[in-house]
Motif scaffolding. Structure first.
Motif, PDB file in Angstrom:
ATOM      1  N   ILE A 192       0.868  -1.172   0.000  1.00 20.91           N
ATOM      2  CA  ILE A 192       0.000   0.000   0.000  1.00 20.91           C
ATOM      3  C   ILE A 192       0.912   1.232   0.000  1.00 20.91           C
ATOM      4  O   ILE A 192       1.726   1.392   0.915  1.00 20.91           O
ATOM      5  N   PRO A 193       0.844   2.078  -1.007  1.00 28.09           N
ATOM      6  CA  PRO A 193       1.836   3.151  -1.156  1.00 28.09           C
ATOM      7  C   PRO A 193       2.043   4.012   0.081  1.00 28.09           C
ATOM      8  O   PRO A 193       3.185   4.313   0.452  1.00 28.09           O
ATOM      9  N   ASP A 194       0.941   4.427   0.759  1.00 26.60           N
ATOM     10  CA  ASP A 194       1.129   5.327   1.896  1.00 26.60           C
ATOM     11  C   ASP A 194       1.448   4.581   3.198  1.00 26.60           C
ATOM     12  O   ASP A 194       1.517   5.193   4.266  1.00 26.60           O
ATOM     13  N   MET A 195       1.669   3.258   3.110  1.00 28.28           N
ATOM     14  CA  MET A 195       2.047   2.488   4.290  1.00 28.28           C
ATOM     15  C   MET A 195       3.434   1.870   4.150  1.00 28.28           C
ATOM     16  O   MET A 195       3.813   0.993   4.926  1.00 28.28           O
ATOM     17  N   ILE A 196       4.186   2.333   3.155  1.00 32.18           N
ATOM     18  CA  ILE A 196       5.568   1.865   3.001  1.00 32.18           C
ATOM     19  C   ILE A 196       6.416   2.576   4.053  1.00 32.18           C
ATOM     20  O   ILE A 196       6.597   3.795   3.995  1.00 32.18           O
ATOM     21  N   PHE A 197       6.906   1.817   5.038  1.00 36.76           N
ATOM     22  CA  PHE A 197       7.592   2.442   6.167  1.00 36.76           C
ATOM     23  C   PHE A 197       9.095   2.594   5.949  1.00 36.76           C
ATOM     24  O   PHE A 197       9.790   3.185   6.778  1.00 36.76           O
ATOM     25  N   ASP A 198       9.612   2.056   4.841  1.00 36.61           N
ATOM     26  CA  ASP A 198      11.044   2.149   4.560  1.00 36.61           C
ATOM     27  C   ASP A 198      11.226   2.267   3.050  1.00 36.61           C
ATOM     28  O   ASP A 198      10.610   1.527   2.284  1.00 36.61           O
ATOM     29  N   LYS A 199      12.073   3.183   2.615  1.00 37.07           N
ATOM     30  CA  LYS A 199      12.274   3.413   1.184  1.00 37.07           C
ATOM     31  C   LYS A 199      12.753   2.159   0.463  1.00 37.07           C
ATOM     32  O   LYS A 199      12.530   1.995  -0.748  1.00 37.07           O
ATOM     33  N   GLU A 200      13.400   1.248   1.192  1.00 43.38           N
ATOM     34  CA  GLU A 200      13.892   0.020   0.572  1.00 43.38           C
ATOM     35  C   GLU A 200      12.751  -0.901   0.142  1.00 43.38           C
ATOM     36  O   GLU A 200      12.968  -1.870  -0.583  1.00 43.38           O
ATOM     37  N   LEU A 201      11.531  -0.617   0.600  1.00 44.09           N
ATOM     38  CA  LEU A 201      10.375  -1.433   0.232  1.00 44.09           C
ATOM     39  C   LEU A 201       9.619  -0.868  -0.973  1.00 44.09           C
ATOM     40  O   LEU A 201       8.632  -1.465  -1.412  1.00 44.09           O
ATOM     41  N   LEU A 214      -3.635  -4.699  -6.532  1.00 42.05           N
ATOM     42  CA  LEU A 214      -3.921  -5.357  -5.263  1.00 42.05           C
ATOM     43  C   LEU A 214      -2.773  -5.045  -4.316  1.00 42.05           C
ATOM     44  O   LEU A 214      -1.599  -5.169  -4.701  1.00 42.05           O
ATOM     45  N   ALA A 215      -3.090  -4.653  -3.087  1.00 39.72           N
ATOM     46  CA  ALA A 215      -2.028  -4.189  -2.192  1.00 39.72           C
ATOM     47  C   ALA A 215      -2.244  -4.661  -0.762  1.00 39.72           C
ATOM     48  O   ALA A 215      -3.374  -4.897  -0.331  1.00 39.72           O
TER      49      ALA A 215
END
Length: 304
Positions: A192-201, A214-215
């Motif tokens: 989910i784009p706004d729930m990516i907690f680390d740029k590496e993800l 689908l996310a």
């Protein structure tokens, strides 16, 4: 003042509430409150400032904190020295890890360490976020990027890889995927784009795909979606052997390189027990990643 009072002080400082400290100590909140008051009377200073948000350290509490942590380390060191059984690790250790690592790597690695150290209790917390070691949410944490702030010790555990993948059934019934330009007509699965907690993800920034159909905030849930034939997604190579029918796609064109980092509180660097566990954990993860990635490659070859 005794160590038990300091133990309660540390629990309140980390939980920022009497009830939270009570849960970790297996005491009721009223007892924790009385013990804090007793310690404050002994020092003649308020150690916490109470607010609607909870208990925050006062100036005096801030000054006491490093001494209390030093006492905690000394006590833990004494326990390590006196309770070890023929060089074995004992007691409880809690590891925080992102869910991909926690689901597909840590069970096997920790099972082996536990078998070699019967007196050791290992707890794995799988959460898609960064752990707060200063609050002792865990004894150590595994992260996908190296932290740049905080009183922490950091060591690289192992490199790993991720690939675009899909289930064979999906590929058999969907338009062909010959190169990145073909991805625009496929349903993509990811975070989910706004729930990516680390740029590496942020995997799709490297694939050219523009939209996730689908996310989920969980790598394991994403893999289940892919295994169900719902579309294509970026997955850990080490997870592919756990998903029958899932194979790598565009393996020569899309392959991401990442690393796992082990994070410990700076004060724990003197703990022989934690250091020995970290060494066993690191070796175990390196071996398991290599084994599973090799199996993933062989699975893809078999499907060609």
């Amino acid at each position: 003042m005794d160590w038990d009072d300091l133990r309660i002080f540390l629990a309140v400082a980390r939980a920022e509430s009497l009830s939270g400290a009570g849960r970790s100590l297996k005491l009721d909140a009223a007892t924790v409150g009385r013990r804090v008051s007793r310690l404050e009377e002994a020092f003649g200073s308020k150690l916490f400032v109470k607010s609607p948000q909870g208990y925050a350290l006062s100036e005096a509490g801030d000054r006491l904190l490093p001494h209390a942590e030093a006492a905690e380390q000394a006590f833990a060191g004494a326990e390590e020295e006196l309770s070890g059984i023929a060089g074995q690790l004992t007691g409880q250790l809690r590891i925080g890890a992102p869910d991909g690592c926690a689901n597909y790597l840590l069970p096997q690695v920790c099972a082996k360490i536990a078998a070699e150290n019967p007196g050791l209790e290992i707890q794995i917390i799988a959460l898609p976020r960064v752990f707060n070691l200063s609050k002792r949410e865990a004894d150590m944490a595994i992260a996908v990027s190296r932290p740049t702030a905080g009183r922490l010790t950091v060591q690289k555990l192992t490199d790993y890889h991720l690939s675009l993948a899909a289930h064979r059934d999906y590929l058999a019934n969907a338009p062909p995927v010959r190169d990145k330009s073909d991805l625009s007509v496929h349903r993509m699965i990811g975070y989910i784009p706004d729930m990516i907690f680390d740029k590496e993800l942020d995997y799709f920034a490297e694939t050219g795909a523009e939209m996730v159909g689908l996310a989920s905030n969980s790598a394991s849930v994403q893999m289940r979606m892919i295994e169900a034939g719902a579309g294509l997604g970026i997955v850990h190579d080490f997870a592919i052997p756990f998903a029958p029918g899932v194979v790598r796609v565009l393996g020569d064109e899309i392959r991401l390189d990442r690393a796992f980092w082990l994070i410990r509180h700076a004060d724990d660097r003197r703990s022989e027990r934690l250091t020995r566990f970290a060494e066993a954990l690191g070796q175990g993860l390196r071996d398991e990643v290599a084994r599973l990635e090799r199996a993933a490659f062989e699975t893809t070859l078999a499907g060609l």
